[in-house]
Every structure is written in C-alpha cells, then in structure tokens.
Design an enzyme around this catalytic site. Structure first.
Site, PDB file in Angstrom:
ATOM      1  N   HIS A  87      -2.776   0.809   1.596  1.00 39.61           N
ATOM      2  CA  HIS A  87      -4.235   0.580   1.567  1.00 39.61           C
ATOM      3  C   HIS A  87      -4.651  -0.039   0.227  1.00 39.61           C
ATOM      4  O   HIS A  87      -3.916   0.012  -0.758  1.00 39.61           O
ATOM      5  CB  HIS A  87      -4.976   1.904   1.769  1.00 39.61           C
TER       6      HIS A  87
HETATM    7  O1  LIG Z   1      -2.324  11.949  -7.527  1.00 35.39           O
HETATM    8  P1  LIG Z   1      -3.099  11.651  -6.290  1.00 35.39           P
HETATM    9  O2  LIG Z   1      -3.994  12.791  -5.845  1.00 35.39           O
HETATM   10  O3  LIG Z   1      -3.817  10.350  -6.374  1.00 35.39           O
HETATM   11  O4  LIG Z   1      -1.970  11.533  -5.150  1.00 35.39           O
HETATM   12  C1  LIG Z   1      -2.294  11.095  -3.859  1.00 35.39           C
HETATM   13  C2  LIG Z   1      -1.392   9.916  -3.523  1.00 35.39           C
HETATM   14  O5  LIG Z   1      -1.563   8.905  -4.480  1.00 35.39           O
HETATM   15  P2  LIG Z   1      -0.354   8.381  -5.395  1.00 35.39           P
HETATM   16  O6  LIG Z   1       0.419   9.548  -5.913  1.00 35.39           O
HETATM   17  O7  LIG Z   1       0.490   7.517  -4.501  1.00 35.39           O
HETATM   18  O8  LIG Z   1      -1.031   7.588  -6.439  1.00 35.39           O
HETATM   19  C3  LIG Z   1      -1.788   9.401  -2.136  1.00 35.39           C
HETATM   20  O9  LIG Z   1      -1.064   8.217  -1.834  1.00 35.39           O
HETATM   21  P3  LIG Z   1      -1.892   6.883  -1.410  1.00 35.39           P
HETATM   22  O10 LIG Z   1      -0.883   5.805  -1.236  1.00 35.39           O
HETATM   23  O11 LIG Z   1      -2.606   7.210  -0.122  1.00 35.39           O
HETATM   24  O12 LIG Z   1      -2.855   6.582  -2.535  1.00 35.39           O
HETATM   25  C4  LIG Z   1      -1.459  10.493  -1.156  1.00 35.39           C
HETATM   26  O13 LIG Z   1      -1.740  10.045   0.128  1.00 35.39           O
HETATM   27  C5  LIG Z   1      -2.285  11.752  -1.427  1.00 35.39           C
HETATM   28  O14 LIG Z   1      -1.837  12.750  -0.559  1.00 35.39           O
HETATM   29  C6  LIG Z   1      -2.219  12.214  -2.873  1.00 35.39           C
HETATM   30  O15 LIG Z   1      -1.009  12.978  -3.086  1.00 35.39           O
HETATM   31  P4  LIG Z   1      -0.928  14.439  -3.702  1.00 35.39           P
HETATM   32  O16 LIG Z   1       0.044  15.082  -2.779  1.00 35.39           O
HETATM   33  O17 LIG Z   1      -2.272  15.097  -3.695  1.00 35.39           O
HETATM   34  O18 LIG Z   1      -0.380  14.251  -5.084  1.00 35.39           O
END
Ligand SMILES: O=P(O)(O)O[C@H]1[C@H](OP(=O)(O)O)[C@@H](OP(=O)(O)O)[C@H](O)[C@@H](O)[C@H]1OP(=O)(O)O
Length: 458
Positions: A87
């Site tokens: 996305h």
């Molecule tokens: O650290 P956050 O809360 O932003 O983590 C997100 C994931 O983001 P990312 O670590 O990849 O930067 C998110 O992935 P995305 O591709 O949809 O942005 C993921 O879906 C979401 O579950 C968050 O993961 P977390 O398990 O809460 O760390």
C-alpha cells in the site's frame, strides 16, 4: 469593496501558509534548499518514501528509468505481468501514535535544552495525530498508487491496454485493510486516467492471499505472538549503540537519562519520518538525530523486519507458500494458453498488500540474503548489508514478474521497485521460464501451506 476584502484575506492566508511551510522547512539544519528532504530520510526503513529509493522520481513522478531495467531481445514480446504491491504512504498505527504523543508530552513538559528548533517544537508544533488514524492511507499514499499505475502503463503498453481492461484481462486483488483497499482504488484511478477510459473494475478482497501471515497458525504462534522470536531486536534495543542514541537524545533535551527509553527515540524518529512522508516537511523532530543515530534506528527497524518477516525464522518465508504457488500457478496457466490457442485470459494481475506480504515472499525466493545473519551484536559489521528494508519495502514497494514470449520460448523478468533483479542462482537476468522453475523446484513441489503452517503437536 467586498471583493477587495476577500482578495486581501486570501492573500494574507496564502502568505501565512507559505510562511508556515517555509518556517517548518527551515527549522532543520539538514534541509536541502530545493525540496527540503531530511538528511536522515534514507534511514526511514519501511516508513520511507518510494521517491527516496528511486530518486529520479523526485523531479517527475511519471518518469521511468530504462537504465535500471534489463529486457530480453527485441524479438520478445510481453505476455503477462503480475504486480505485488505494498500500500501507499499511511498514517502511523495507533500503537505508534500513542508513543509519539507520550514523547511529545515529555518534550513539552520537561525538555529545557537549547537545541535548534526545540523551542519551535514546544511553541509551534501541535500533536495532530489521533488514534483513529490507525495506519490509514493518506493523500500522498493515494498519489503513490495513482502514479505507479500510470508508470506501469508506460512500462507495459501492450499489457495495460484499454482492450485488456474492458475485457476482464486486468485483475485487481487486495488485502481487506483499508489502506490496501484504498490504494487499490487509487491504482485503478491511475489506470483509468492513464488510459483515458472509464470502466468498472472491482477489486477482489482476498486475505488468504494478501494477509496469509494471519492465517498461518505456526507463524502466529511461533513468531507473531512469541516475544522470544524478536529477542535480537530486544537485545539491540538494550545494547550499547541504542543506549548511546538515548543518551544523546537526553543530552539534547536536557532531561535525565532515565526518562528516555528505546520507545521514546523510536517515537521521535517516527515523528520525523511521518511528518516528511505525509506532509513533505523537514520537521524539527529530525534535528534530534544525527546520521549515526539514524543508522542505529534504521538497524533496529531492519532487525524487526529480519526476525519477524524474513530470514530470522524459517516459518516467516514459508508462510508465503500460498502466494508463491498462486503466482506460479498463474504463470503456468499463461504459458499453457500461449502453447495452445494463444488466447490469454489474464494479462495483468495486481495484488495489493503489506510489507509483511512482500518481504516473506522475497525471502522465499532467496533475495536480499546477507552471508551473515543480522543480529544484536553486528551493527558495525553489517554496515554494507544487502538487507535494508528501506530499499526493499518502502511505501508502494512493488514486485513485478513479467513473462515474455520469445522465439526460443517463454522468458521471465523480475523487477523490484522498477529495477531489474537477477534471481539468485540464475546468471541470466531474464532467464527461460523453465530454468526459473528448475531453480525453485523444491518449493514448487513442496511448500504446502497446510503442512508448513500446521503446528507440530509434539
Ligand atoms: O511499527 P508499525 O506499527 O508501523 O508496524 C505495522 C507494520 O508496519 P511496518 O513494520 O511494516 O512499518 C504494518 O505493515 P504495513 O506494510 O501494512 O505498513 C503491519 O501491517 C502492522 O500490523 C504493524 O505491525 P506491528 O505488528 O504492530 O508492529
């Protein structure tokens, strides 16, 4: 008279906006005069802009760079494209908004340092993120996908055609998360705009494919819900490099060392990243980090990606078996159709998901694998690592798999973020499709989702 008053108000308002923008931009010592990109932007990892991976886009979001792509001979023609896309730019998740708010409150309440821009944070900057924003797509994220769709039309003019769209040969599939559904809708808009048509093209929601990780019991139990799976991340966050970043932050704010945690520095780093990616601002938060600090923050983020979604645990990549098989099943079908009557049913398939959709699949394909695993103790020696999440899965990251019909048979090209990749173990950058299948034979004959995701009762 009324007209004159309205004109004056508009003029004043316009100048207020411009001055505010200029003020915010000039706050950072790291600003570049033209576009004011924070000097630490390249360390934002999964919170990074697509344009900072492909910098030629900064001057024109519809540009394509042929020098980054290897094509087969001119006798070949494209017959299929599968694009698996993250996305676009999004708001922070609620968990991180809360950390950002806590840190902002601490700065406003306790910081006394005289660092450039600290007073601006305290007197000008407002905590505008609210919990309900929770990872939703922002306007910039919509633009990411609209522009990507328009660039893909330029890359693949014989596949992304009006005829293919009108006749159901272009398919859109998305994860159910709002940021992915809205990205897919923006992608569709970009497609319609680029082709100058208006056609109904409904995206199909498919979490079994685009959020396979949620449905892989073994991954959920052994990694997602198991704190010890990210032990290396925890150790790094308690180690000497992160401690130094925390101490430097406390010194800059002039607060006791005890009041700054790894969560605080992460929140400050995210504030810098989100202000930039969402609003193009080189915000005062960025001044709380020097380049070494930012490298440490990047490494902490990469460690999370490595141990949660990549080579850290075997099940991370294996959880994507279902997406791997879905891809090769489609490619096989295309090849079979070419070998029979040549009438193709699927010219382009676009699948929109998450960083956690793409990374495990890239890992399954053995891409971006360093010789030495990333650990809590090798920050210094991993300086030149290949595994850099900011280069691999920024917002709108995309894996493009292309099939070509050539006189010698079918060939396959792979691009990540619009740059050609050579699959490990295959010398040819655009190998014969059969050679790709030989390379991944073990996975094609195994890698069964049910088996790999089943918990071993013993
Ligand atoms: O650290 P956050 O809360 O932003 O983590 C997100 C994931 O983001 P990312 O670590 O990849 O930067 C998110 O992935 P995305 O591709 O949809 O942005 C993921 O879906 C979401 O579950 C968050 O993961 P977390 O398990 O809460 O760390």
């Amino acid at each position: 008279m009324v007209k004159q008053v309205v004109t004056t108000i508009c003029f004043v308002l316009f100048h207020c906006i411009i001055s505010y923008w200029a003020f915010m931009s000039s706050c950072s010592i790291h600003s570049s005069p033209k576009i004011s990109i924070p000097a630490i932007a390249r360390y934002f990892g999964t919170k990074g802009r697509y344009e900072d991976v492909n910098t030629y886009l900064i001057d024109g979001l519809l540009a394509t760079n042929n020098s980054l792509v290897t094509l087969p001979s001119s006798k070949c023609s494209e017959i299929h494209l599968t694009a698996i896309i993250r996305h676009g730019t999004r708001y922070p998740t609620t968990k991180n908004i809360q950390k950002m708010r806590e840190f902002y409150d601490l700065v406003v309440r306790d910081a006394t340092g005289n660092l450039n821009c600290l007073s601006e944070i305290k007197s000008q900057w407002k905590m505008w993120y609210t919990d309900d924003m929770d990872g939703r797509l922002v306007d910039k994220g919509r633009a990411d996908h609209m522009h990507l769709a328009q660039r893909l039309i330029k890359w693949f003019p014989s596949l992304l055609t009006e005829d293919n769209v009108r006749n159901g040969r272009v398919k859109l599939i998305t994860s159910s998360k709002h940021r992915c559904v809205n990205s897919t809708i923006a992608f569709r808009e970009g497609l319609m705009k680029g082709l100058n048509i208006k056609v109904e093209l409904e995206p199909a929601v498919n979490d079994a494919l685009m959020r396979y990780f949620d449905q892989c019991e073994r991954f959920v139990k052994e990694v997602e819900n198991n704190k010890s799976a990210l032990e290396e991340v925890k150790r790094f966050n308690e180690g000497p490099e992160m401690t130094r970043v925390m101490e430097k932050m406390a010194d800059r704010l002039e607060v006791p060392y005890a009041s700054i945690t790894d969560d605080s520095v992460e929140a400050a780093f995210f504030l810098c990243a989100y202000e930039f990616t969402i609003h193009d601002l080189n915000s005062p938060w960025c001044q709380l980090f020097d380049e070494v600090d930012a490298q440490v923050m990047e490494y902490a983020g990469d460690l999370k990606q490595y141990w949660k979604r990549s080579y850290g645990h075997d099940i991370n990549s294996k959880s994507s078996c279902i997406l791997f098989h879905d891809l090769f099943h489609r490619l096989d079908q295309v090849v079979a159709q070419i070998n029979s009557d040549g009438a193709l049913s699927e010219a382009v398939t676009v699948q929109v998901g998450h960083a956690e959709t793409l990374l495990p699949l890239l890992t399954l394909l053995d891409l971006f694998k360093d010789d030495i695993p990333l650990s809590s103790t090798n920050f210094a020696t991993q300086k030149n690592r290949i595994f850099r999440s900011g280069n691999i899965v920024p917002y709108a990251a995309n894996l493009l798999v292309v099939l070509y019909e050539c006189p010698e048979g079918i060939r396959m090209g792979v691009r990540l973020n619009e740059k050609s990749l050579t699959l490990p173990g295959l010398a040819d950058p655009v190998p014969m499709y059969e050679d790709v299948k030989k390379r991944y034979r073990a996975l094609l004959e195994g890698c069964d989702q049910e088996t790999v995701c089943k918990m071993n009762n013993s």
